[in-house]
Write an enzyme that holds these catalytic residues in place. Structure first.
Site, short mmCIF file in Angstrom:
data_model
loop_
_atom_site.label_atom_id
_atom_site.label_comp_id
_atom_site.label_asym_id
_atom_site.label_seq_id
_atom_site.Cartn_x
_atom_site.Cartn_y
_atom_site.Cartn_z
N THR A 123 0.85 -1.19 0.00
CA THR A 123 0.00 0.00 0.00
C THR A 123 0.89 1.24 0.00
OG1 THR A 123 -1.67 -1.22 1.20
CG2 THR A 123 -1.83 1.18 1.27
N PHE A 149 -6.49 -6.07 -1.45
CA PHE A 149 -7.60 -5.78 -0.54
C PHE A 149 -7.89 -6.94 0.41
CE2 PHE A 149 -8.09 -3.30 -4.39
CZ PHE A 149 -8.26 -2.01 -3.89
N LEU A 150 -6.99 -7.92 0.49
CA LEU A 150 -7.26 -9.09 1.35
C LEU A 150 -7.32 -8.67 2.80
CD1 LEU A 150 -4.46 -10.01 2.99
CD2 LEU A 150 -3.85 -10.86 0.75
N GLU A 152 -6.64 -10.12 6.75
CA GLU A 152 -5.97 -11.19 7.47
C GLU A 152 -7.03 -12.11 8.06
OE1 GLU A 152 -2.95 -9.77 10.18
OE2 GLU A 152 -2.17 -8.41 8.65
N PHE A 246 -19.09 -4.51 8.52
CA PHE A 246 -18.34 -3.44 9.22
C PHE A 246 -19.22 -2.57 10.10
CE2 PHE A 246 -13.80 -3.37 8.43
CZ PHE A 246 -13.72 -4.54 7.69
N GLY A 254 -7.98 -1.66 14.62
CA GLY A 254 -6.52 -1.68 14.69
C GLY A 254 -5.97 -2.54 13.57
N CYS A 257 -2.84 -2.20 9.18
CA CYS A 257 -3.13 -1.29 8.06
C CYS A 257 -4.05 -0.11 8.35
CB CYS A 257 -3.66 -2.10 6.89
SG CYS A 257 -2.36 -3.16 6.22
N ARG A 325 0.03 -6.60 15.67
CA ARG A 325 0.42 -5.23 15.32
C ARG A 325 -0.76 -4.26 15.51
NH1 ARG A 325 3.04 -6.13 9.43
NH2 ARG A 325 1.38 -7.68 9.33
P1 NAD Z 1 4.73 -8.08 6.60
O1 NAD Z 1 5.47 -7.26 7.57
O2 NAD Z 1 3.89 -9.21 7.09
O3 NAD Z 1 5.76 -8.69 5.54
C1 NAD Z 1 6.71 -7.96 4.85
C2 NAD Z 1 7.91 -8.87 4.52
O4 NAD Z 1 8.79 -8.15 3.66
C3 NAD Z 1 8.73 -9.27 5.75
O5 NAD Z 1 8.84 -10.68 5.80
C4 NAD Z 1 10.09 -8.57 5.52
O6 NAD Z 1 11.19 -9.31 6.02
C5 NAD Z 1 10.12 -8.51 4.00
N1 NAD Z 1 11.05 -7.52 3.43
C6 NAD Z 1 11.34 -6.28 3.85
N2 NAD Z 1 12.22 -5.69 3.00
C7 NAD Z 1 12.51 -6.60 2.03
C8 NAD Z 1 13.34 -6.58 0.88
N3 NAD Z 1 14.07 -5.51 0.54
N4 NAD Z 1 13.40 -7.69 0.11
C9 NAD Z 1 12.67 -8.79 0.44
N5 NAD Z 1 11.86 -8.85 1.52
C10 NAD Z 1 11.77 -7.76 2.30
O7 NAD Z 1 3.85 -7.06 5.74
P2 NAD Z 1 2.39 -7.30 5.12
O8 NAD Z 1 1.37 -7.28 6.18
O9 NAD Z 1 2.45 -8.46 4.19
O10 NAD Z 1 2.21 -5.94 4.28
C11 NAD Z 1 2.98 -5.66 3.14
C12 NAD Z 1 2.33 -4.50 2.39
O11 NAD Z 1 1.02 -4.87 1.95
C13 NAD Z 1 2.13 -3.23 3.22
O12 NAD Z 1 2.29 -2.12 2.39
C14 NAD Z 1 0.68 -3.32 3.66
O13 NAD Z 1 0.11 -2.05 3.91
C15 NAD Z 1 0.04 -3.97 2.45
N6 NAD Z 1 -1.19 -4.72 2.75
C16 NAD Z 1 -1.25 -5.52 3.85
C17 NAD Z 1 -2.40 -6.27 4.10
C18 NAD Z 1 -2.52 -7.15 5.33
O14 NAD Z 1 -3.63 -7.59 5.60
N7 NAD Z 1 -1.46 -7.41 6.07
C19 NAD Z 1 -3.47 -6.22 3.19
C20 NAD Z 1 -3.35 -5.41 2.05
C21 NAD Z 1 -2.20 -4.67 1.84
C1 UGA Z 2 -8.29 -4.47 6.32
C2 UGA Z 2 -9.26 -4.39 5.13
O1 UGA Z 2 -10.50 -5.00 5.49
C3 UGA Z 2 -8.67 -5.10 3.90
O2 UGA Z 2 -9.55 -4.92 2.80
C4 UGA Z 2 -7.32 -4.47 3.58
O3 UGA Z 2 -6.72 -5.15 2.49
C5 UGA Z 2 -6.42 -4.58 4.79
O4 UGA Z 2 -7.04 -3.91 5.92
C6 UGA Z 2 -5.10 -3.92 4.58
O5 UGA Z 2 -4.98 -3.00 3.79
O6 UGA Z 2 -4.20 -4.38 5.27
P1 UGA Z 2 -7.59 -6.31 8.10
O7 UGA Z 2 -6.62 -5.30 8.61
O8 UGA Z 2 -7.15 -7.71 7.92
O9 UGA Z 2 -8.14 -5.85 6.67
O10 UGA Z 2 -8.81 -6.32 9.12
P2 UGA Z 2 -10.36 -5.99 9.07
O11 UGA Z 2 -11.14 -7.23 9.04
O12 UGA Z 2 -10.69 -4.97 8.06
O13 UGA Z 2 -10.52 -5.32 10.52
C7 UGA Z 2 -9.82 -4.12 10.82
C8 UGA Z 2 -10.14 -3.70 12.24
O14 UGA Z 2 -11.49 -3.25 12.34
C9 UGA Z 2 -9.99 -4.82 13.27
O15 UGA Z 2 -9.43 -4.30 14.46
C10 UGA Z 2 -11.42 -5.28 13.49
O16 UGA Z 2 -11.65 -5.90 14.73
C11 UGA Z 2 -12.17 -3.96 13.37
N1 UGA Z 2 -13.59 -4.13 12.99
C12 UGA Z 2 -13.92 -4.57 11.75
C13 UGA Z 2 -14.58 -3.81 13.91
O17 UGA Z 2 -14.30 -3.42 15.05
N2 UGA Z 2 -15.89 -3.94 13.53
C14 UGA Z 2 -16.25 -4.37 12.29
O18 UGA Z 2 -17.47 -4.46 12.02
C15 UGA Z 2 -15.24 -4.71 11.38
#
Ligand code: NAD
Ligand code: UGA
Length: 432
Positions: A123, A149-150, A152, A246, A254, A257, A325
């Site tokens: 992002t 947009f996944l 966790e 939501f 929290g 993201c 986190r």
């Molecule tokens: P994460 O911290 O779980 O994983 C990131 C990984 O990248 C780590 O394992 C780290 O060691 C590795 N890394 C760092 N620098 C590197 C490099 N130079 N080469 C190779 N590997 C390297 O992060 P995440 O939760 O997967 O999020 C990644 C991005 O995706 C962020 O921008 C986040 O905002 C976005 N995003 C996250 C989610 C989510 O649900 N976690 C959903 C949508 C988008």
């Molecule tokens: C969120 C978005 O839903 C994803 O689409 C996006 O890709 C992702 O952020 C990202 O960019 O990392 P995620 O962080 O996995 O996904 O969690 P959500 O299910 O969205 O929940 C976020 C927070 O809102 C949590 O703390 C959850 O407990 C809270 N929440 C969610 C509520 O308190 N009430 C609700 O009705 C929904």
């Protein structure tokens, strides 16, 4: 047609993207700078809790379509697509820190084949496509935005069954090539310019955060006027323009993201000359929610929590993930500890010995082996994550081990009437 893809970053997004692309038939190499993580993955172990990911990884490895490597240069030099899935944490001024993205692009730039497509799945703020182009230092490769947009906890399902696929590219042929990777995934496809794709991602997260802050604010009004938030939400959600998603009141939002992405969008707008007061308010309501939930526990124990033991169920930022986190639970625990409380906690995804990551954020919290053990001699139980297993416990036993049968149901998941029959003093969110 199968393509060769390198994924840079084996976290929640990178591993899911790699495993899912390999399940669609592509040849994928996932790379990371964390040697321990790569070694674990090469042993077939999954470093994160994510439903269905272990099966997909195993299938990919056994089918010879998925492998893991330390460092990305070699894999990237042999790939048609390189996906950047590295962290973009919050910088000191609220904006997204692009240093991981730039470092990864700097590293692979000189080694890419001409016509390679580098895809930003992290992002990233508006304009980052240009930042990556500059860091790569190449005019014969393409940079495309393909935000993710996944969620966790349901990452694999969300990747393979997305509500939409967004591709931001200046070059139409590059956009078509990225779209072709998703053959087999049925979803609306939006092809646009890179800034619009980047903004779609931030605006979507900020809107969802706004929805949750809105219901938490309405929950506060419910408490003040004696309405029941569960019924209010039901009545609102049946309006198709609002929907049920939501609308769950809770301890505040929290995770890795929403907090950083809301701050980053405020900053993006500010830099562009717009004061996003609405989003500032959304963040403010969220901070207040942490205070409000902590205050409920303090009020239940008689006004002072100093020296008292508090049982906490749920430490992760939501259920079905092991991600701690920016967890609201930890924000609330911190507030209780600042007022002198001792904390005994249970979370289904947290066990001893703690991983180094967990140990760094759970310092000063006693981790119990089960939910009952967490409650022994505690003055109040506070439920902060909506794990299903908390709903069906033996609450007579819970009452018998607590010093007093008091509960703050921070997710409105418990059966209030049944708890009151068992003698519990109960406080929910938006319902008294
Ligand atoms: P994460 O911290 O779980 O994983 C990131 C990984 O990248 C780590 O394992 C780290 O060691 C590795 N890394 C760092 N620098 C590197 C490099 N130079 N080469 C190779 N590997 C390297 O992060 P995440 O939760 O997967 O999020 C990644 C991005 O995706 C962020 O921008 C986040 O905002 C976005 N995003 C996250 C989610 C989510 O649900 N976690 C959903 C949508 C988008
Ligand atoms: C969120 C978005 O839903 C994803 O689409 C996006 O890709 C992702 O952020 C990202 O960019 O990392 P995620 O962080 O996995 O996904 O969690 P959500 O299910 O969205 O929940 C976020 C927070 O809102 C949590 O703390 C959850 O407990 C809270 N929440 C969610 C509520 O308190 N009430 C609700 O009705 C929904």
């Amino acid at each position: 047609m199968a393509s060769r893809i390198t994924i840079v970053g084996c976290g929640y997004v990178g591993l899911t993207t790699g495993a899912c692309f390999s399940s669609l038939g592509h040849e994928v190499t996932c790379t990371d700078v964390d040697a321990d993580r790569v070694e674990l993955l090469n042993r077939g172990e999954v470093p994160i809790l994510e439903a269905g990911l272990d099966n997909l990884l195993r299938e990919g490895i056994n089918g010879g379509r998925l492998k893991f490597e330390l460092g990305s240069i070699e894999a990237a030099s042999q790939s048609e697509f390189v996906y950047l899935c590295v962290p973009t944490p919050q910088g000191l001024d609220g904006s997204a820190d692009l240093s991981y993205i730039e470092a990864a692009a700097n590293e692979i730039g000189p080694h890419l084949q001409p016509e390679t497509i580098v895809v930003n799945k992290s992002t990233v703020p508006v304009g980052s496509t240009r930042v990556v182009e500059q860091a790569l230092g190449r005019s014969d490769v393409y940079v495309v935005s393909n935000p993710e947009f996944l969620r966790e906890g349901s990452a694999v399902h969300d990747f393979l069954h997305p509500d939409r696929i967004v591709i931001g590219a200046d070059d139409q042929s590059a956009a078509v090539r990225v779209a072709s990777l998703y053959l087999g995934v049925a979803a609306p496809l939006i092809v646009t310019d890179p800034p619009s794709a980047e903004l779609i991602k931030y605006a979507s997260n900020a809107f969802l955060a706004t929805k949750v802050s809105f219901v938490n604010a309405v929950a506060a009004v419910c408490e003040a006027v004696g309405a029941d938030m569960n019924d209010v939400v039901l009545g609102m959600g049946y309006d198709k323009r609002i929907g049920h998603e939501f609308l769950r009141p809770g301890p505040g939002w929290g995770g890795s993201c929403f907090p950083k992405d809301s701050r980053a969008l405020i900053r993006i707008a500010e830099d562009a000359g717009y004061d996003f007061d609405l989003l500032e308010g959304v963040v403010g309501v969220n901070e207040e929610q942490f205070d409000r939930v902590a205050a409920k526990a303090i009020e239940l124990v008689g006004g002072s929590i100093d020296g008292k033991l508090v049982a906490v169920w749920g430490l992760t930022f939501k259920a079905r993930t092991d991600d701690l986190r920016d967890s609201p639970s930890l924000e609330i625990v911190r507030r209780l500890k600042e007022r002198g409380a001792r904390i005994s906690a249970f979370d289904p995804s947290v066990s001893m010995p703690l991983s180094p990551r967990a140990a760094s954020v759970l310092e000063g919290i006693d981790i119990a082996v089960d939910p009952y053990a967490a409650c022994i001699d505690a003055e109040v139980l506070v439920v902060l994550t909506e794990w299903d297993e908390f709903k069906w416990l033996d609450f007579d036993k819970v009452a018998s081990v607590l010093a007093q049968p008091r509960v703050v149901d921070g997710r409105n998941i418990l059966d209030r009437e049944s708890l009151r029959l068992r003698g519990f003093d109960y406080r929910g969110i938006g319902r008294t």
